[in-house]
Scaffold this active site. Structure first.
Site, PDB file in Angstrom:
ATOM      1  N   GLN A   1      -5.753  -8.836  -2.522  1.00  0.00           N
ATOM      2  CA  GLN A   1      -5.753  -7.640  -2.081  1.00  0.00           C
ATOM      3  C   GLN A   1      -7.546  -6.953  -1.570  1.00  0.00           C
ATOM      4  O   GLN A   1      -7.780  -7.031  -0.378  1.00  0.00           O
ATOM      5  CB  GLN A   1      -5.396  -6.996  -2.381  1.00  0.00           C
ATOM      6  CG  GLN A   1      -3.244  -7.187  -2.443  1.00  0.00           C
ATOM      7  CD  GLN A   1      -3.392  -7.429  -3.419  1.00  0.00           C
ATOM      8  OE1 GLN A   1      -4.038  -7.797  -4.618  1.00  0.00           O
ATOM      9  NE2 GLN A   1      -2.088  -6.895  -4.141  1.00  0.00           N
TER      10      GLN A   1
ATOM     11  N   ASP B   1      -0.884   4.295  -6.284  1.00  0.00           N
ATOM     12  CA  ASP B   1       0.527   4.052  -6.188  1.00  0.00           C
ATOM     13  C   ASP B   1       1.307   5.736  -6.966  1.00  0.00           C
ATOM     14  O   ASP B   1       2.321   5.966  -6.284  1.00  0.00           O
ATOM     15  CB  ASP B   1       1.469   2.869  -6.628  1.00  0.00           C
ATOM     16  CG  ASP B   1       0.265   1.347  -6.096  1.00  0.00           C
ATOM     17  OD1 ASP B   1       0.657   1.371  -4.747  1.00  0.00           O
ATOM     18  OD2 ASP B   1      -1.112   1.363  -6.178  1.00  0.00           O
TER      19      ASP B   1
ATOM     20  N   GLY C   1       0.823  -1.081   0.110  1.00  0.00           N
ATOM     21  CA  GLY C   1       0.099  -0.030   0.060  1.00  0.00           C
ATOM     22  C   GLY C   1       0.950   1.533   0.083  1.00  0.00           C
ATOM     23  O   GLY C   1       1.774   1.148   0.766  1.00  0.00           O
ATOM     24  N   ALA C   2       0.443   2.008  -1.531  1.00  0.00           N
ATOM     25  CA  ALA C   2       1.549   3.465  -1.397  1.00  0.00           C
ATOM     26  C   ALA C   2       1.721   3.913  -0.331  1.00  0.00           C
ATOM     27  O   ALA C   2       3.085   4.211   0.367  1.00  0.00           O
ATOM     28  CB  ALA C   2       0.887   4.019  -2.081  1.00  0.00           C
TER      29      ALA C   2
ATOM     30  N   ASN D   1      -2.431   2.414 -10.253  1.00  0.00           N
ATOM     31  CA  ASN D   1      -3.058   1.742  -9.676  1.00  0.00           C
ATOM     32  C   ASN D   1      -3.096   0.174  -9.806  1.00  0.00           C
ATOM     33  O   ASN D   1      -2.639   0.358 -10.647  1.00  0.00           O
ATOM     34  CB  ASN D   1      -5.014   2.064  -9.628  1.00  0.00           C
ATOM     35  CG  ASN D   1      -4.649   2.484  -7.667  1.00  0.00           C
ATOM     36  OD1 ASN D   1      -4.129   1.626  -6.646  1.00  0.00           O
ATOM     37  ND2 ASN D   1      -5.785   1.292  -7.822  1.00  0.00           N
ATOM     38  N   LYS D   2      -3.515  -0.626  -8.821  1.00  0.00           N
ATOM     39  CA  LYS D   2      -4.039  -1.695  -8.930  1.00  0.00           C
ATOM     40  C   LYS D   2      -4.299  -2.618 -10.222  1.00  0.00           C
ATOM     41  O   LYS D   2      -4.619  -1.535  -9.976  1.00  0.00           O
ATOM     42  CB  LYS D   2      -4.655  -2.482  -7.396  1.00  0.00           C
ATOM     43  CG  LYS D   2      -4.129  -3.869  -7.942  1.00  0.00           C
ATOM     44  CD  LYS D   2      -3.358  -4.765  -7.101  1.00  0.00           C
ATOM     45  CE  LYS D   2      -2.246  -4.187  -6.853  1.00  0.00           C
ATOM     46  NZ  LYS D   2      -0.637  -4.382  -6.367  1.00  0.00           N
TER      47      LYS D   2
END
Length: 366
Positions: free
Chosen positions: A201, A242, A55-56, A252-253
């Site tokens: 996640q 991120d 997680g960023a 992002n993811k």
């Protein structure tokens, strides 16, 4: 963070044990709530790469504590910092946290001060800043949703991807902190949670947090999201980030970009919630963002759990990039703006990272 939740990340220096960065091992959740002790930087780097901490925002905090750990052990701080900064290349927060603690360590060393103590103090301050940022983002996000969404007597139906709660933050998180604020305000009808393949996640972590916080939630397969949009069952999408490039593109993811396309097609707000520390003005465009490629075994399975033929070619990017025209708003601790106005957000916010961004922007325009 929920009061009964083990700390996501903490510093320990126990008599006889020496210094350590202690993590809540996210690879063991939800079945086991276990701590992972990292007593040197290589152990911390392994934990980062294996997603024991992820997680960023919290990666930035972990990176800063890692620099302090190297200093406390008497290790080569410069080499340790370089190793930490490259542990996950897409998440810009990691490099930011490392650089911030290293800069403090260098400055104290040049002045003849306590370099180790100064690096640790910098890490702790970054940790506290992240908690404050989480609270601010939750407030700004709730205000935005109140403006964007029509009044629904039953409340809002919000969809999220990956994990953006207390597990990624010094506080209650990014996008999930906004969802929790909506629930507290009595405005949340349903949180839709993507499972987030291939490492799940959403299924493993976001459902765990949502249950602890008492959020009404439903888990869905990633490829089921389209049917929810088609049924008119999603009022807004909230994700984290991120890295945000200078043009407002959002990494992002992986799986975030398809959600943005779906949201755009169905006229649903697509909101990114992330601290200013995710902004990277040194990266001009989304196409310039380095995308981490992860191992094939995350997709194919391993051992008795293999579900693809041995030797099959695999494409396994950890992130994808959403262009700014598909993002309705970017929510940071500094406020809310279209992603194309990320520089304005930084300019209007008074904080260490915002000051650095303003200086970087000035150099880019010079």
């Amino acid at each position: 963070m929920a009061d009964d939740m083990t700390a996501v990340l903490r510093w320990a220096d126990e008599p006889g044990g020496g210094p350590a960065v202690v993590l809540l091992d996210q690879t063991r959740l939800p079945a086991h709530e276990e701590e992972r002790w990292c007593r040197d930087v290589p152990a911390l780097v392994r934990a980062i790469r294996e997603l024991a901490v992820r997680g960023a925002p919290v990666l930035g905090v972990a990176g800063a504590y890692g620099v302090a750990l190297a200093a406390a052990r008497g290790d080569d701080v410069e080499a340790a910092a370089a190793e930490l900064a490259e542990a996950r290349p897409t998440a810009v927060n990691l490099r930011y946290g490392v650089e911030r603690a290293r800069a403090a360590w260098r400055a104290a060393g040049r002045a003849g001060g306590d370099a180790t103590g100064t690096a640790l103090a910098a890490a702790r301050e970054l940790h506290a800043e992240d908690a404050r940022a989480s609270t601010a983002m939750a407030g700004h996000g709730l205000e935005l949703l109140t403006r964007l969404l029509p009044a629904r007597e039953a409340g809002w139906r919000l969809l999220t991807h990956c994990n953006t709660g207390a597990l990624v933050s010094g506080g209650e998180g990014t996008a999930l902190a906004v969802v929790r604020a909506a629930h507290t305000a009595g405005r949340l009808e349903r949180l839709w949670i993507d499972e987030t393949r291939p490492l799940l996640q959403g299924a493993r972590l976001t459902t765990w947090e949502a249950a602890r916080w008492g959020l009404p939630h439903t888990l869905l397969a990633d490829n089921a999201a389209g049917s929810l949009f088609a049924a008119g069952a999603v009022d807004a999408v909230l994700i984290g980030a991120d890295r945000v490039s200078a043009d407002g593109s959002v990494a992002n993811k992986v799986g975030s970009y398809p959600l943005a396309v779906l949201a755009h097609h169905h006229g649903v707000p697509f909101v990114v919630v992330a601290p200013i520390s995710t902004v990277d003005l040194d990266t001009a465009r989304g196409a310039d963002i380095t995308i981490e490629q992860r191992g094939a075994e995350e997709v194919t399975g391993s051992g008795d759990g293999r579900h693809a033929p041995a030797g099959v070619a695999v494409h396994n990017p950890a992130f994808d990039v959403t262009p700014p025209d598909l993002v309705s708003a970017l929510v940071t601790e500094g406020g809310v703006a279209p992603p194309s106005e990320v520089r304005r957000l930084a300019a209007g916010y008074d904080g260490p990272r915002a000051t650095e961004l303003r200086e970087a922007d000035g150099m880019m325009k010079a």
